[in-house]
Design a protein around this motif. Structure first.
Motif, PDB file in Angstrom:
ATOM      1  N   ASP A  90       0.281  -3.330 -12.518  1.00  0.00           N
ATOM      2  CA  ASP A  90      -1.064  -2.972 -12.999  1.00  0.00           C
ATOM      3  C   ASP A  90      -1.517  -1.646 -12.404  1.00  0.00           C
ATOM      4  O   ASP A  90      -2.146  -0.822 -13.092  1.00  0.00           O
ATOM      5  N   TYR A  91      -1.213  -1.428 -11.129  1.00  0.00           N
ATOM      6  CA  TYR A  91      -1.571  -0.160 -10.486  1.00  0.00           C
ATOM      7  C   TYR A  91      -0.912   1.008 -11.209  1.00  0.00           C
ATOM      8  O   TYR A  91      -1.551   2.040 -11.476  1.00  0.00           O
ATOM      9  N   THR A  92       0.365   0.855 -11.538  1.00  0.00           N
ATOM     10  CA  THR A  92       1.103   1.927 -12.208  1.00  0.00           C
ATOM     11  C   THR A  92       0.521   2.207 -13.588  1.00  0.00           C
ATOM     12  O   THR A  92       0.358   3.370 -13.982  1.00  0.00           O
ATOM     13  N   LYS A  99       0.830  -1.204   0.000  1.00  0.00           N
ATOM     14  CA  LYS A  99       0.000   0.000   0.000  1.00  0.00           C
ATOM     15  C   LYS A  99       0.867   1.257   0.000  1.00  0.00           C
ATOM     16  O   LYS A  99       0.594   2.219  -0.726  1.00  0.00           O
ATOM     17  N   LYS A 113      -2.549   1.817 -14.623  1.00  0.00           N
ATOM     18  CA  LYS A 113      -3.819   2.530 -14.475  1.00  0.00           C
ATOM     19  C   LYS A 113      -3.591   3.973 -14.025  1.00  0.00           C
ATOM     20  O   LYS A 113      -4.272   4.891 -14.481  1.00  0.00           O
ATOM     21  N   LEU A 114      -2.623   4.164 -13.150  1.00  0.00           N
ATOM     22  CA  LEU A 114      -2.326   5.501 -12.631  1.00  0.00           C
ATOM     23  C   LEU A 114      -1.860   6.429 -13.740  1.00  0.00           C
ATOM     24  O   LEU A 114      -2.354   7.565 -13.864  1.00  0.00           O
ATOM     25  N   LYS A 162       2.482   1.868  -3.469  1.00  0.00           N
ATOM     26  CA  LYS A 162       1.541   2.512  -4.394  1.00  0.00           C
ATOM     27  C   LYS A 162       1.425   4.001  -4.093  1.00  0.00           C
ATOM     28  O   LYS A 162       1.391   4.838  -5.016  1.00  0.00           O
ATOM     29  N   LYS A 187       2.531   7.042  -6.733  1.00  0.00           N
ATOM     30  CA  LYS A 187       1.603   8.111  -7.122  1.00  0.00           C
ATOM     31  C   LYS A 187       2.152   9.482  -6.741  1.00  0.00           C
ATOM     32  O   LYS A 187       2.124  10.425  -7.549  1.00  0.00           O
TER      33      LYS A 187
END
Length: 305
Positions: A231-233, A204, A235-236, A207, A211
């Motif tokens: 995947d988080y990156t 967490k 989408k960000l 991430k 960001k």
């Protein structure tokens, strides 16, 4: 079980007897699958092949915790020779280094002197240098030296580890430097007084740091093999229209090779972290601690030629 496995391999990473044994029989335990060679010259054809495939590289001469001034100066000269070889062979590669290998545990003046010598050569040759982060006891000194040197040298990056409580504040204090940061989870055994105790909190926080640094407008290297982080990156950066030129994914040499290729096909920048040198044992054990699946490399190395 995962925590027990991690603590076990972190404990082994500091075992001097096993270190000596490993230097004799390293290739049998899979070291050659995650290390570019014992010398930089052995790593050159591997780097050329990675570059040919579209992958960028950063190289690290393995070795840390130097307590002798002469050895620290030798390490600095090895970095300089590496930078010269990168330029002479026109390799798409940066250099990563640890301040303990340059005398951090001896005195600050020696580290600054060695770093300035390295950075002068790197600037002349157009090579970027990243200061790797070590354990939490050396974090403050490392970041202070980074900030001092960043005032003089543009081609300099460093690392922030998401398992440390302090990392969010560190990003705030580094903001004025316009830092080039590699963001990682962290691979040292730390006390619960300074580090998050569980993977969920570490993930967490990583991430959050990704960001924050990207939205601050700074170049960011996301160093993770974790599908969820990647995947988080993705989408960000899509959500905030962040161009690919502002970030890259970094992965270790010999690990998640298919993911590296897939990311390249999708148009992302990918850099491979390739260590070289004889002192590979501690690095190898920390990689096993980070990701239990990496143990397969060692087993394959024992039973396969």
């Amino acid at each position: 079980m995962e925590a027990i496995s991690k603590n076990f391999f972190l404990y082994l990473s500091n075992n001097k007897l096993l270190d000596r044994f490993a230097k004799r029989f390293g290739k049998r335990f899979g070291a050659d699958k995650i290390v570019g060679g014992e010398t930089f010259s052995q790593a050159i054809p591997l780097i050329q092949q990675l570059n040919h495939e579209g992958l960028q590289v950063t190289v690290d001469h393995l070795g840390e915790f130097v307590n002798c001034e002469a050895e620290a100066r030798d390490r600095a000269q090895e970095c300089i020779r590496c930078i010269q070889s990168i330029a002479n062979h026109q390799l798409n590669s940066e250099v990563s280094l640890k301040l303990t290998s340059l005398g951090l545990d001896i005195n600050r003046e020696l580290v600054i002197e060695n770093m300035e010598t390295i950075l002068e050569e790197a600037e002349k040759r157009g090579v970027t240098v990243t200061i790797d982060m070590e354990d939490s006891s050396r974090c403050e000194a490392t970041l202070e030296i980074y900030k001092e040197l960043k005032d003089k040298y543009e081609n300099l990056g460093t690392v922030v580890q998401s398992y440390l409580y302090r990392s969010d504040k560190d990003l705030d204090e580094l903001d004025a430097c316009k830092p080039y940061l590699r963001l990682v989870k962290g691979a040292y055994k730390e006390s619960g007084k300074v580090a998050f105790p569980d993977k969920e909190s570490v993930d967490k926080n990583l991430k959050h740091l990704i960001k924050k640094n990207l939205l601050n407008g700074h170049y960011t290297a996301i160093a993770s093999h974790d599908d969820a982080i990647v995947d988080y990156t993705k989408k960000l950066v899509e959500e905030h229209d962040i161009p690919n030129e502002r970030f890259e994914f970094q992965m270790l040499y010999g690990m998640r090779n298919q993911m590296q290729k897939d990311l390249l096909k999708e148009g992302y920048n990918v850099r491979v972290y390739m260590p070289y040198g004889e002192d590979w044992y501690g690095y190898f054990m920390r990689r096993l601690a980070e990701r239990p699946a990496n143990i397969a490399f060692a087993i394959k190395g024992i039973f396969c030629k």
